[in-house]
Structures are given as C-alpha cells and as structure tokens.
Design a protein around this motif. Structure first.
Motif, PDB file in Angstrom:
ATOM      1  N   PHE A 100      34.633  42.091  33.594  1.00 29.80           N
ATOM      2  CA  PHE A 100      35.706  41.092  33.569  1.00 29.80           C
ATOM      3  C   PHE A 100      36.888  41.531  34.425  1.00 29.80           C
ATOM      4  O   PHE A 100      37.445  40.748  35.189  1.00 29.80           O
ATOM      5  CB  PHE A 100      36.159  40.858  32.123  1.00 29.80           C
ATOM      6  CG  PHE A 100      37.378  39.996  32.021  1.00 29.80           C
ATOM      7  CD1 PHE A 100      37.288  38.620  32.254  1.00 29.80           C
ATOM      8  CD2 PHE A 100      38.616  40.538  31.720  1.00 29.80           C
ATOM      9  CE1 PHE A 100      38.405  37.814  32.173  1.00 29.80           C
ATOM     10  CE2 PHE A 100      39.741  39.737  31.646  1.00 29.80           C
ATOM     11  CZ  PHE A 100      39.635  38.372  31.860  1.00 29.80           C
ATOM     12  N   GLU A 101      37.275  42.782  34.312  1.00 30.69           N
ATOM     13  CA  GLU A 101      38.410  43.286  35.092  1.00 30.69           C
ATOM     14  C   GLU A 101      38.110  43.280  36.590  1.00 30.69           C
ATOM     15  O   GLU A 101      38.993  42.999  37.400  1.00 30.69           O
ATOM     16  CB  GLU A 101      38.774  44.701  34.636  1.00 30.69           C
ATOM     17  CG  GLU A 101      39.382  44.741  33.255  1.00 30.69           C
ATOM     18  CD  GLU A 101      39.556  46.164  32.747  1.00 30.69           C
ATOM     19  OE1 GLU A 101      38.780  47.048  33.165  1.00 30.69           O
ATOM     20  OE2 GLU A 101      40.475  46.378  31.945  1.00 30.69           O
ATOM     21  N   ILE A 102      36.875  43.571  36.954  1.00 29.12           N
ATOM     22  CA  ILE A 102      36.492  43.542  38.367  1.00 29.12           C
ATOM     23  C   ILE A 102      36.588  42.117  38.898  1.00 29.12           C
ATOM     24  O   ILE A 102      37.167  41.873  39.965  1.00 29.12           O
ATOM     25  CB  ILE A 102      35.064  44.127  38.546  1.00 29.12           C
ATOM     26  CG1 ILE A 102      35.065  45.622  38.226  1.00 29.12           C
ATOM     27  CG2 ILE A 102      34.548  43.862  39.956  1.00 29.12           C
ATOM     28  CD1 ILE A 102      33.684  46.233  38.156  1.00 29.12           C
ATOM     29  N   TRP A 103      36.034  41.152  38.164  1.00 29.65           N
ATOM     30  CA  TRP A 103      36.101  39.753  38.606  1.00 29.65           C
ATOM     31  C   TRP A 103      37.536  39.236  38.631  1.00 29.65           C
ATOM     32  O   TRP A 103      37.909  38.473  39.517  1.00 29.65           O
ATOM     33  CB  TRP A 103      35.233  38.856  37.717  1.00 29.65           C
ATOM     34  CG  TRP A 103      33.784  38.948  38.090  1.00 29.65           C
ATOM     35  CD1 TRP A 103      32.803  39.531  37.375  1.00 29.65           C
ATOM     36  CD2 TRP A 103      33.193  38.449  39.277  1.00 29.65           C
ATOM     37  NE1 TRP A 103      31.618  39.436  38.043  1.00 29.65           N
ATOM     38  CE2 TRP A 103      31.827  38.775  39.225  1.00 29.65           C
ATOM     39  CE3 TRP A 103      33.657  37.777  40.388  1.00 29.65           C
ATOM     40  CZ2 TRP A 103      30.936  38.438  40.232  1.00 29.65           C
ATOM     41  CZ3 TRP A 103      32.762  37.439  41.397  1.00 29.65           C
ATOM     42  CH2 TRP A 103      31.433  37.771  41.312  1.00 29.65           C
ATOM     43  N   LEU A 104      38.334  39.663  37.677  1.00 27.27           N
ATOM     44  CA  LEU A 104      39.736  39.263  37.650  1.00 27.27           C
ATOM     45  C   LEU A 104      40.476  39.805  38.874  1.00 27.27           C
ATOM     46  O   LEU A 104      41.262  39.094  39.507  1.00 27.27           O
ATOM     47  CB  LEU A 104      40.408  39.751  36.360  1.00 27.27           C
ATOM     48  CG  LEU A 104      41.857  39.348  36.154  1.00 27.27           C
ATOM     49  CD1 LEU A 104      41.975  37.832  36.066  1.00 27.27           C
ATOM     50  CD2 LEU A 104      42.405  40.003  34.902  1.00 27.27           C
ATOM     51  N   SER A 105      40.206  41.042  39.238  1.00 31.12           N
ATOM     52  CA  SER A 105      40.842  41.641  40.412  1.00 31.12           C
ATOM     53  C   SER A 105      40.406  40.938  41.693  1.00 31.12           C
ATOM     54  O   SER A 105      41.232  40.636  42.559  1.00 31.12           O
ATOM     55  CB  SER A 105      40.504  43.127  40.501  1.00 31.12           C
ATOM     56  OG  SER A 105      41.017  43.812  39.396  1.00 31.12           O
ATOM     57  N   ILE A 106      39.126  40.669  41.821  1.00 29.92           N
ATOM     58  CA  ILE A 106      38.608  39.988  43.006  1.00 29.92           C
ATOM     59  C   ILE A 106      39.208  38.590  43.103  1.00 29.92           C
ATOM     60  O   ILE A 106      39.661  38.159  44.178  1.00 29.92           O
ATOM     61  CB  ILE A 106      37.068  39.937  42.972  1.00 29.92           C
ATOM     62  CG1 ILE A 106      36.494  41.343  43.160  1.00 29.92           C
ATOM     63  CG2 ILE A 106      36.525  38.986  44.039  1.00 29.92           C
ATOM     64  CD1 ILE A 106      35.005  41.434  42.925  1.00 29.92           C
ATOM     65  N   THR A 107      39.240  37.872  41.993  1.00 28.46           N
ATOM     66  CA  THR A 107      39.803  36.522  41.983  1.00 28.46           C
ATOM     67  C   THR A 107      41.287  36.549  42.350  1.00 28.46           C
ATOM     68  O   THR A 107      41.759  35.696  43.111  1.00 28.46           O
ATOM     69  CB  THR A 107      39.614  35.881  40.599  1.00 28.46           C
ATOM     70  OG1 THR A 107      38.221  35.900  40.268  1.00 28.46           O
ATOM     71  CG2 THR A 107      40.134  34.457  40.571  1.00 28.46           C
ATOM     72  N   SER A 108      42.012  37.519  41.844  1.00 27.25           N
ATOM     73  CA  SER A 108      43.436  37.630  42.159  1.00 27.25           C
ATOM     74  C   SER A 108      43.658  37.868  43.640  1.00 27.25           C
ATOM     75  O   SER A 108      44.565  37.275  44.246  1.00 27.25           O
ATOM     76  CB  SER A 108      44.067  38.771  41.361  1.00 27.25           C
ATOM     77  OG  SER A 108      43.955  38.538  39.986  1.00 27.25           O
ATOM     78  N   VAL A 109      42.845  38.714  44.253  1.00 29.47           N
ATOM     79  CA  VAL A 109      42.978  38.989  45.681  1.00 29.47           C
ATOM     80  C   VAL A 109      42.659  37.735  46.490  1.00 29.47           C
ATOM     81  O   VAL A 109      43.376  37.396  47.441  1.00 29.47           O
ATOM     82  CB  VAL A 109      42.077  40.181  46.098  1.00 29.47           C
ATOM     83  CG1 VAL A 109      41.994  40.310  47.604  1.00 29.47           C
ATOM     84  CG2 VAL A 109      42.584  41.461  45.470  1.00 29.47           C
ATOM     85  N   VAL A 110      41.604  37.032  46.133  1.00 35.74           N
ATOM     86  CA  VAL A 110      41.221  35.819  46.853  1.00 35.74           C
ATOM     87  C   VAL A 110      42.315  34.759  46.730  1.00 35.74           C
ATOM     88  O   VAL A 110      42.683  34.111  47.723  1.00 35.74           O
ATOM     89  CB  VAL A 110      39.864  35.286  46.342  1.00 35.74           C
ATOM     90  CG1 VAL A 110      39.580  33.892  46.874  1.00 35.74           C
ATOM     91  CG2 VAL A 110      38.747  36.242  46.720  1.00 35.74           C
ATOM     92  N   VAL A 111      42.870  34.578  45.548  1.00 37.27           N
ATOM     93  CA  VAL A 111      43.937  33.598  45.349  1.00 37.27           C
ATOM     94  C   VAL A 111      45.173  33.999  46.145  1.00 37.27           C
ATOM     95  O   VAL A 111      45.818  33.151  46.785  1.00 37.27           O
ATOM     96  CB  VAL A 111      44.264  33.434  43.847  1.00 37.27           C
ATOM     97  CG1 VAL A 111      45.549  32.669  43.637  1.00 37.27           C
ATOM     98  CG2 VAL A 111      43.116  32.754  43.133  1.00 37.27           C
ATOM     99  N   ALA A 112      45.511  35.278  46.147  1.00 35.48           N
ATOM    100  CA  ALA A 112      46.673  35.743  46.902  1.00 35.48           C
ATOM    101  C   ALA A 112      46.495  35.504  48.394  1.00 35.48           C
ATOM    102  O   ALA A 112      47.425  35.073  49.088  1.00 35.48           O
ATOM    103  CB  ALA A 112      46.920  37.218  46.632  1.00 35.48           C
ATOM    104  N   ILE A 113      45.310  35.740  48.919  1.00 33.82           N
ATOM    105  CA  ILE A 113      45.037  35.485  50.342  1.00 33.82           C
ATOM    106  C   ILE A 113      45.130  33.994  50.632  1.00 33.82           C
ATOM    107  O   ILE A 113      45.717  33.574  51.631  1.00 33.82           O
ATOM    108  CB  ILE A 113      43.659  36.058  50.744  1.00 33.82           C
ATOM    109  CG1 ILE A 113      43.707  37.581  50.721  1.00 33.82           C
ATOM    110  CG2 ILE A 113      43.232  35.549  52.110  1.00 33.82           C
ATOM    111  CD1 ILE A 113      42.356  38.246  50.884  1.00 33.82           C
ATOM    112  N   GLY A 114      44.583  33.169  49.744  1.00 33.47           N
ATOM    113  CA  GLY A 114      44.646  31.723  49.933  1.00 33.47           C
ATOM    114  C   GLY A 114      46.074  31.203  49.913  1.00 33.47           C
ATOM    115  O   GLY A 114      46.461  30.395  50.758  1.00 33.47           O
ATOM    116  N   VAL A 115      46.864  31.678  48.982  1.00 35.18           N
ATOM    117  CA  VAL A 115      48.261  31.246  48.903  1.00 35.18           C
ATOM    118  C   VAL A 115      49.033  31.720  50.126  1.00 35.18           C
ATOM    119  O   VAL A 115      49.866  30.981  50.673  1.00 35.18           O
ATOM    120  CB  VAL A 115      48.906  31.751  47.589  1.00 35.18           C
ATOM    121  CG1 VAL A 115      50.413  31.571  47.605  1.00 35.18           C
ATOM    122  CG2 VAL A 115      48.296  31.031  46.394  1.00 35.18           C
TER     123      VAL A 115
END
Length: 69
Positions: free
Chosen positions: A4-19
């Motif tokens: 869960f923490e790995i997916w949360l970190s990956i999702t956070s990075v992807v969202v940050a790049i998108g924003v």
C-alpha cells in the motif's frame, strides 16, 4: 514498506508530475488572447443581432427589461 505504501508513493509522484505539467501549461497560456479566426468573425458579423444594439448602449437597459416582465 508495505505494498500500500509503495502504491501510495507512486501515485503521489504521478499526481505531482501531472499537476506540475498542468501548472506549466497554465503559466504558458495565461493572459494570451484567443487566436483570430477570420471565419468565426465573419459569421458573427453576419448574424449579430444589430436590432438589439440600442438596448445595450442605453444606460439602464437592464432595468427596462425587468419592468417589462
């Protein structure tokens, strides 16, 4: 780290790049005028409601419309 923490970190990075990409796009295009489209301008001139132009130019025209209703 759990899955869960790995997916949360990956999702956070992807969202940050998108924003960041979206903010860059907004920064580059903010304040620009729309591109001039001669065909659209020609259609507007042909179809503009010139008979209502006096209502727009007259002060207080909105009050007149309210009183009629």
């Amino acid at each position: 780290m759990t899955t869960f923490e790995i997916w949360l970190s990956i999702t956070s990075v992807v969202v940050a790049i998108g924003v960041s990409a979206w903010m860059r796009h907004l920064g580059n295009t903010a304040g620009r005028d729309r591109p001039v489209d001669p065909e659209r301008l020609r259609r507007f001139i042909e179809n503009a409601p010139y008979e209502d132009l006096d209502k727009v130019m007259k002060p207080g025209w909105r009050d007149d419309e309210r009183q009629k209703s």
